[in-house]
Write a protein that holds these residues in place. Structure first.
Motif, mmCIF file in Angstrom:
data_model
loop_
_atom_site.group_PDB
_atom_site.id
_atom_site.type_symbol
_atom_site.label_atom_id
_atom_site.label_comp_id
_atom_site.label_asym_id
_atom_site.label_seq_id
_atom_site.Cartn_x
_atom_site.Cartn_y
_atom_site.Cartn_z
ATOM 1 N N LEU A 46 9.024 62.465 52.123
ATOM 2 C CA LEU A 46 9.263 63.482 51.112
ATOM 3 C C LEU A 46 10.677 63.327 50.578
ATOM 4 C CD1 LEU A 46 7.435 66.300 52.946
ATOM 5 C CD2 LEU A 46 6.723 65.182 50.867
ATOM 6 N N GLY A 91 -0.770 70.188 48.749
ATOM 7 C CA GLY A 91 0.340 70.858 48.063
ATOM 8 C C GLY A 91 -0.068 72.202 47.496
ATOM 9 N N PHE A 92 -0.438 73.151 48.402
ATOM 10 C CA PHE A 92 -0.998 74.424 47.930
ATOM 11 C C PHE A 92 0.044 75.414 47.440
ATOM 12 C CE2 PHE A 92 -1.080 75.042 52.715
ATOM 13 C CZ PHE A 92 -0.036 75.962 52.771
ATOM 14 N N PRO A 115 4.362 70.920 52.384
ATOM 15 C CA PRO A 115 5.593 70.642 53.120
ATOM 16 C C PRO A 115 6.693 71.678 52.910
ATOM 17 C CG PRO A 115 5.470 69.250 51.186
ATOM 18 C CD PRO A 115 4.205 70.066 51.208
ATOM 19 N N ASP A 141 3.478 66.276 54.989
ATOM 20 C CA ASP A 141 3.027 65.376 53.941
ATOM 21 C C ASP A 141 1.510 65.178 54.041
ATOM 22 O OD1 ASP A 141 2.514 63.159 52.314
ATOM 23 O OD2 ASP A 141 4.442 62.248 52.785
ATOM 24 N N LEU A 160 -3.757 70.117 42.866
ATOM 25 C CA LEU A 160 -3.549 71.064 41.764
ATOM 26 C C LEU A 160 -2.080 71.124 41.394
ATOM 27 C CD1 LEU A 160 -5.945 73.761 43.242
ATOM 28 C CD2 LEU A 160 -6.496 71.876 41.677
ATOM 29 N N PRO A 162 0.156 68.654 40.962
ATOM 30 C CA PRO A 162 1.066 67.873 41.803
ATOM 31 C C PRO A 162 2.362 67.591 41.059
ATOM 32 C CG PRO A 162 -0.654 66.482 40.890
ATOM 33 C CD PRO A 162 -1.018 67.888 40.522
HETATM 34 C C1 LIG Z 1 4.152 71.927 41.277
HETATM 35 S S1 LIG Z 1 3.799 72.485 42.878
HETATM 36 C C2 LIG Z 1 2.150 73.146 42.709
HETATM 37 C C3 LIG Z 1 1.803 74.092 43.821
HETATM 38 C C4 LIG Z 1 0.397 74.692 43.760
HETATM 39 N N1 LIG Z 1 -0.636 73.684 43.833
HETATM 40 C C5 LIG Z 1 0.209 75.512 42.499
HETATM 41 O O1 LIG Z 1 -0.506 75.055 41.603
HETATM 42 O O2 LIG Z 1 0.805 76.611 42.420
HETATM 43 C C6 LIG Z 1 3.510 70.976 43.778
HETATM 44 C C7 LIG Z 1 3.397 71.226 45.286
HETATM 45 O O3 LIG Z 1 3.071 69.999 45.957
HETATM 46 C C8 LIG Z 1 3.784 69.960 47.183
HETATM 47 N N2 LIG Z 1 3.884 68.541 47.608
HETATM 48 C C9 LIG Z 1 4.715 67.598 47.116
HETATM 49 N N3 LIG Z 1 4.529 66.427 47.772
HETATM 50 C C10 LIG Z 1 3.554 66.657 48.671
HETATM 51 C C11 LIG Z 1 2.911 65.851 49.656
HETATM 52 N N4 LIG Z 1 3.245 64.557 49.819
HETATM 53 N N5 LIG Z 1 1.961 66.405 50.439
HETATM 54 C C12 LIG Z 1 1.604 67.693 50.272
HETATM 55 N N6 LIG Z 1 2.178 68.510 49.355
HETATM 56 C C13 LIG Z 1 3.131 67.996 48.571
HETATM 57 C C14 LIG Z 1 5.117 70.601 46.831
HETATM 58 O O4 LIG Z 1 5.822 71.086 47.956
HETATM 59 C C15 LIG Z 1 4.684 71.722 45.900
HETATM 60 O O5 LIG Z 1 4.426 72.933 46.589
#
Ligand SMILES: C[S@@+](CC[C@H](N)C(=O)[O-])C[C@H]1O[C@@H](n2cnc3c(N)ncnc32)[C@H](O)[C@@H]1O
Length: 254
Positions: A46, A91-92, A115, A141, A160, A162
């Motif tokens: 990350l 990445g919720f 994360p 991750d 969603l 990303p």
């Molecule tokens: C723009 S935000 C969108 C959050 C959520 N899906 C929404 O629509 O409100 C992108 C999210 O992806 C997470 N993220 C980034 N890299 C990730 C990874 N390798 N694995 C899981 N989550 C990740 C970030 O921490 C962030 O919360």
């Protein structure tokens, strides 16, 4: 509600808003918890401020944590209740979409990965408050979870909004990539789907092109209208407020 509304501020909670939906009027509070226990798993791969090495999180997380030390198969055994299918949300954010689906489909197992510690704490709080036994969470991750999952174990993966990684030199960090689609193809059952939403046209075009070029995927819906039963996400609401138009893609595992 009057007694609760008076109690929570005394316990250190701060009101963050009031919402009406699904026949309920809800008052949201949040509280920053003191560090309690160390994270068990390091978080790799990350970037920037979301790195959480050495941070701590509320012990309630342990109850819902997905145990990557245990054998992955059979995946359905990782849930507290019998589930017929398992889905993953990458990445919720604050977990609103995950919690909505966990509530609406109690016989589907949902694995949520995030994360960002404060988002995870919010999700843990909501999952615990509703006693959602069909949820497993992983702070870290999503690529680690994808490596761990058994072949063909999922019927859906939600990606969603990303992070788009706008600069060309950062494109290799995008979750959708040749490698990313290889990993997703392995864990999806035939006919399983990836749901991808984004408000960034260049990332939408990138995802279409990668899906078209990947032998394991076919393009399904490519729409300006979200999927049925779509509750929206926190990031999506921000995109709308800022005048951006999302696109909703469905990639089908061949
Ligand atoms: C723009 S935000 C969108 C959050 C959520 N899906 C929404 O629509 O409100 C992108 C999210 O992806 C997470 N993220 C980034 N890299 C990730 C990874 N390798 N694995 C899981 N989550 C990740 C970030 O921490 C962030 O919360």
């Amino acid at each position: 509600m009057a007694a609760n509304l008076a109690l929570y501020p005394r316990l250190g909670y701060r009101e963050t808003g009031r919402v009406t939906g699904d026949g309920f009027r809800r008052v949201n509070f949040e509280k920053t918890l003191a560090p309690r226990i160390a994270l068990k798993a390091p978080v790799d791969g990350l970037y920037g401020r979301r790195r959480v090495h050495g941070h701590t999180i509320d012990p309630t997380y342990d109850r819902y944590a997905l145990d990557l030390e245990a054998p992955a198969a059979p995946l359905v055994r990782h849930f507290e209740v019998p589930v017929g299918a398992v889905r993953l949300e990458v990445g919720f954010g604050g977990g609103e979409h995950l919690v909505h689906h966990a509530r609406s489909a109690p016989d589907v197992g949902l694995i949520g990965v995030e994360p960002f510690e404060s988002g995870m704490m919010r999700a843990v709080r909501d999952v615990a408050a509703e006693g959602l036994a069909n949820v497993r969470l992983y702070l870290g991750d999503a690529r680690r979870v994808l490596e761990w999952l058994p072949d063909g174990a999922l019927d859906r993966v939600d990606i969603l909004y990303p992070d788009p990684w706008h600069k060309k030199k950062h494109w290799k960090r995008r979750f959708v990539s040749v490698d990313g689609l290889d990993r997703l193809a392995r864990v999806l059952a035939p006919g399983g789907v990836v749901r991808f939403a984004s408000d960034i046209p260049s990332y939408v075009a990138w995802t279409r092109a990668h899906a078209a070029a990947h032998p394991a995927f076919a393009m399904g819906e490519d729409s300006a209208t979200p999927w049925e039963g779509w509750p929206g996400t926190r990031y999506e609401a921000k995109a709308f407020r800022e005048g951006r138009t999302p696109r909703y893609l469905t990639l089908v595992r061949a």
